[in-house]
Design a protein around this motif. Structure first.
Motif, mmCIF file in Angstrom:
data_model
loop_
_atom_site.group_PDB
_atom_site.id
_atom_site.type_symbol
_atom_site.label_atom_id
_atom_site.label_comp_id
_atom_site.label_asym_id
_atom_site.label_seq_id
_atom_site.Cartn_x
_atom_site.Cartn_y
_atom_site.Cartn_z
ATOM 1 N N GLY A 62 21.833 -25.694 53.951
ATOM 2 C CA GLY A 62 21.729 -26.735 55.259
ATOM 3 C C GLY A 62 22.765 -27.758 54.854
ATOM 4 O O GLY A 62 23.472 -27.789 54.406
ATOM 5 N N CYS A 63 21.925 -28.883 55.225
ATOM 6 C CA CYS A 63 22.787 -30.361 55.070
ATOM 7 C C CYS A 63 22.104 -30.765 53.632
ATOM 8 O O CYS A 63 22.372 -32.074 53.365
ATOM 9 N N THR A 64 21.722 -30.061 52.813
ATOM 10 C CA THR A 64 21.038 -30.503 51.425
ATOM 11 C C THR A 64 21.322 -29.502 50.434
ATOM 12 O O THR A 64 21.146 -28.348 50.755
ATOM 13 N N GLY A 65 21.650 -29.875 49.177
ATOM 14 C CA GLY A 65 21.929 -28.904 48.143
ATOM 15 C C GLY A 65 23.390 -28.087 48.202
ATOM 16 O O GLY A 65 23.981 -28.675 49.108
ATOM 17 N N ASP A 66 23.558 -27.215 47.495
ATOM 18 C CA ASP A 66 24.577 -26.320 47.565
ATOM 19 C C ASP A 66 24.396 -24.986 48.256
ATOM 20 O O ASP A 66 23.634 -24.130 47.398
ATOM 21 N N PRO A 67 25.129 -24.503 49.272
ATOM 22 C CA PRO A 67 24.743 -23.145 49.785
ATOM 23 C C PRO A 67 24.900 -22.110 48.820
ATOM 24 O O PRO A 67 24.379 -21.004 49.234
ATOM 25 N N ALA A 68 26.116 -22.266 48.027
ATOM 26 C CA ALA A 68 26.449 -21.459 46.995
ATOM 27 C C ALA A 68 25.356 -20.843 46.093
ATOM 28 O O ALA A 68 25.399 -19.680 45.708
ATOM 29 N N ASP A 69 24.382 -21.774 45.977
ATOM 30 C CA ASP A 69 23.128 -21.305 45.100
ATOM 31 C C ASP A 69 22.543 -20.142 45.799
ATOM 32 O O ASP A 69 21.897 -19.483 45.016
ATOM 33 N N TRP A 70 22.568 -20.014 47.012
ATOM 34 C CA TRP A 70 21.750 -18.773 47.707
ATOM 35 C C TRP A 70 22.474 -17.692 47.453
ATOM 36 O O TRP A 70 21.943 -16.378 47.539
ATOM 37 N N HIS A 71 23.617 -17.522 46.945
ATOM 38 C CA HIS A 71 24.467 -16.431 46.452
ATOM 39 C C HIS A 71 24.346 -16.275 45.082
ATOM 40 O O HIS A 71 24.573 -15.074 44.362
ATOM 41 N N ARG A 72 24.338 -17.314 44.242
ATOM 42 C CA ARG A 72 24.500 -17.235 42.658
ATOM 43 C C ARG A 72 22.928 -16.639 42.213
ATOM 44 O O ARG A 72 23.103 -15.989 41.192
ATOM 45 N N PHE A 73 21.816 -17.248 42.663
ATOM 46 C CA PHE A 73 20.447 -16.789 42.156
ATOM 47 C C PHE A 73 19.819 -16.077 42.904
ATOM 48 O O PHE A 73 19.805 -16.387 44.298
ATOM 49 N N ARG A 74 18.819 -15.476 42.084
ATOM 50 C CA ARG A 74 17.592 -14.578 43.091
ATOM 51 C C ARG A 74 16.744 -15.422 43.379
ATOM 52 O O ARG A 74 16.351 -16.601 42.647
ATOM 53 N N HIS A 75 16.321 -15.664 44.703
ATOM 54 C CA HIS A 75 15.277 -16.367 45.401
ATOM 55 C C HIS A 75 14.426 -16.029 46.328
ATOM 56 O O HIS A 75 14.579 -14.617 46.633
ATOM 57 N N ARG A 76 13.566 -16.366 46.697
ATOM 58 C CA ARG A 76 12.621 -16.026 47.669
ATOM 59 C C ARG A 76 11.969 -17.291 48.495
ATOM 60 O O ARG A 76 11.593 -18.022 47.921
ATOM 61 N N SER A 77 12.026 -17.077 49.704
ATOM 62 C CA SER A 77 11.448 -18.127 50.508
ATOM 63 C C SER A 77 9.691 -17.878 50.309
ATOM 64 O O SER A 77 9.244 -16.849 50.135
ATOM 65 N N THR A 78 9.245 -19.107 50.640
ATOM 66 C CA THR A 78 7.772 -18.946 50.556
ATOM 67 C C THR A 78 7.022 -19.666 51.751
ATOM 68 O O THR A 78 6.951 -20.859 52.053
ATOM 69 N N PRO A 79 6.802 -18.854 52.625
ATOM 70 C CA PRO A 79 6.062 -19.139 54.118
ATOM 71 C C PRO A 79 4.840 -20.079 53.952
ATOM 72 O O PRO A 79 4.522 -20.801 54.683
ATOM 73 N N PHE A 80 4.316 -19.846 52.943
ATOM 74 C CA PHE A 80 2.790 -20.510 52.754
ATOM 75 C C PHE A 80 2.753 -21.980 52.477
ATOM 76 O O PHE A 80 2.097 -22.788 52.736
ATOM 77 N N LEU A 81 4.173 -22.284 51.603
ATOM 78 C CA LEU A 81 4.487 -23.433 51.507
ATOM 79 C C LEU A 81 5.443 -24.345 52.432
ATOM 80 O O LEU A 81 5.210 -25.378 52.993
ATOM 81 N N SER A 82 6.114 -23.335 53.267
ATOM 82 C CA SER A 82 7.111 -23.806 54.261
ATOM 83 C C SER A 82 6.360 -24.340 55.372
ATOM 84 O O SER A 82 6.941 -25.271 56.143
ATOM 85 N N ARG A 83 5.217 -23.766 55.519
ATOM 86 C CA ARG A 83 4.472 -24.151 56.818
ATOM 87 C C ARG A 83 3.711 -25.550 56.899
ATOM 88 O O ARG A 83 3.315 -26.025 57.876
ATOM 89 N N PHE A 84 3.724 -26.133 55.754
ATOM 90 C CA PHE A 84 3.221 -27.461 55.686
ATOM 91 C C PHE A 84 4.084 -28.534 55.171
ATOM 92 O O PHE A 84 5.094 -28.038 54.649
ATOM 93 N N GLY A 85 4.002 -29.934 55.447
ATOM 94 C CA GLY A 85 4.836 -30.868 55.105
ATOM 95 C C GLY A 85 6.007 -30.740 56.297
ATOM 96 O O GLY A 85 5.965 -29.949 57.144
ATOM 97 N N VAL A 86 6.677 -31.862 56.252
ATOM 98 C CA VAL A 86 7.684 -31.988 57.203
ATOM 99 C C VAL A 86 8.954 -32.710 56.506
ATOM 100 O O VAL A 86 8.850 -33.771 55.623
#
Length: 273
Positions: A193-217
């Protein structure tokens, strides 16, 4: 603390806002977003999820309010009490012993993480280069040290690196390649998005964490924020991927050598003619 009912009115931070309305927004923001002072429990300075929903209800105006709040306070990620509790339990389950928060800013998150992780026997360090985008007048918490996180990761030797809303284009590759790092927890927008390097999502194995994403803003709103866990060099997944890539590279190298060997006599004969 003021009443949270409609306390952050979008009209106060709009282009049409009067000087008094902008001033009211700034004063309210600094009242709500506070760093703990001496003798104050950092936990008391965090807001709950319910409070955040009242402050910035989901909808078209949410991003406007949160962006203005970020500009006023110099903070990009606003953790709730629920987020901190969930994150600390998550770290404990991962059996992490050392955590580095890179780009800790003014220490709004680090101030509460430090005592929580310490009680779990986890070493914690927060570092920032002190070159933030906004001059907010909000002091920096003493738990944050000034320095280069990319250099410190090799010295501190963490198991986990926490990076919340790094600058656009800034890659987490140095963290993922550090031999001690098992996980990099990235807080920002999915896919970069508007932060970090989008290429990292193609370079490295990753996983979204819904239990953390649902909190904070974050400053762009709840719908766009995502907490992603990247696997670092010390993780088994990273090692397996590296082994697979090495095997593929060797096979390709052998294949190229074989092709070259087959073509070499023809090349030599052609050059002798």
């Amino acid at each position: 603390m003021p009443s949270v009912q409609s306390v952050l009115d979008p009209r106060w931070c709009s282009a049409q806002a009067t000087w008094r309305e902008r001033r009211r927004f700034q004063e309210t923001a600094h009242t709500l977003i506070r760093l703990p002072e001496s003798g104050v429990d950092p936990w008391d300075c965090l807001l709950t999820e319910e409070t955040w929903r009242r402050l910035a209800p989901p909808g078209e105006q949410e991003e406007t309010v949160l962006t203005a709040l970020s500009q006023t306070t110099g903070i990009y990620f606003f953790p709730s009490r629920e987020w901190v509790g969930t994150f600390c339990r998550f770290v404990q389950l991962l059996r992490v012993r050392r955590v580095l928060e890179a780009g800790a800013g003014r220490g709004y998150l680090a101030a509460v993480l430090a005592p929580w992780l310490s009680r779990q026997g986890i070493d914690f360090q927060a570092i920032d280069c002190a070159q933030g985008e906004f001059e907010s007048g909000l002091p920096r918490h003493p738990v944050v040290v000034t320095g280069d996180a990319f250099a410190e990761v090799e010295a501190f030797w963490p198991d986990l690196v926490l990076s919340a809303w790094p600058p656009p284009g800034q890659s987490i590759a140095p963290f993922c390649h550090c031999a001690s790092v098992r996980y990099v927890v990235f807080i920002g927008e999915a896919g970069g998005g508007c932060t970090g390097d989008p290429a990292d999502w193609h370079r490295f194995r990753h996983r979204s964490t819904p239990f953390l994403s649902r909190f904070g803003v974050g400053r762009s709103g709840r719908q766009r924020q995502d907490v992603t866990v990247f696997f670092g060099a010390a993780s088994q997944i990273f090692r397996k991927i590296a082994e697979i890539r090495d095997r593929r590279a060797r096979r390709q190298s052998v294949s190229r050598l074989s092709d070259l060997h087959d073509k070499m006599p023809q090349t030599i004969m052609a050059s002798e003619r």
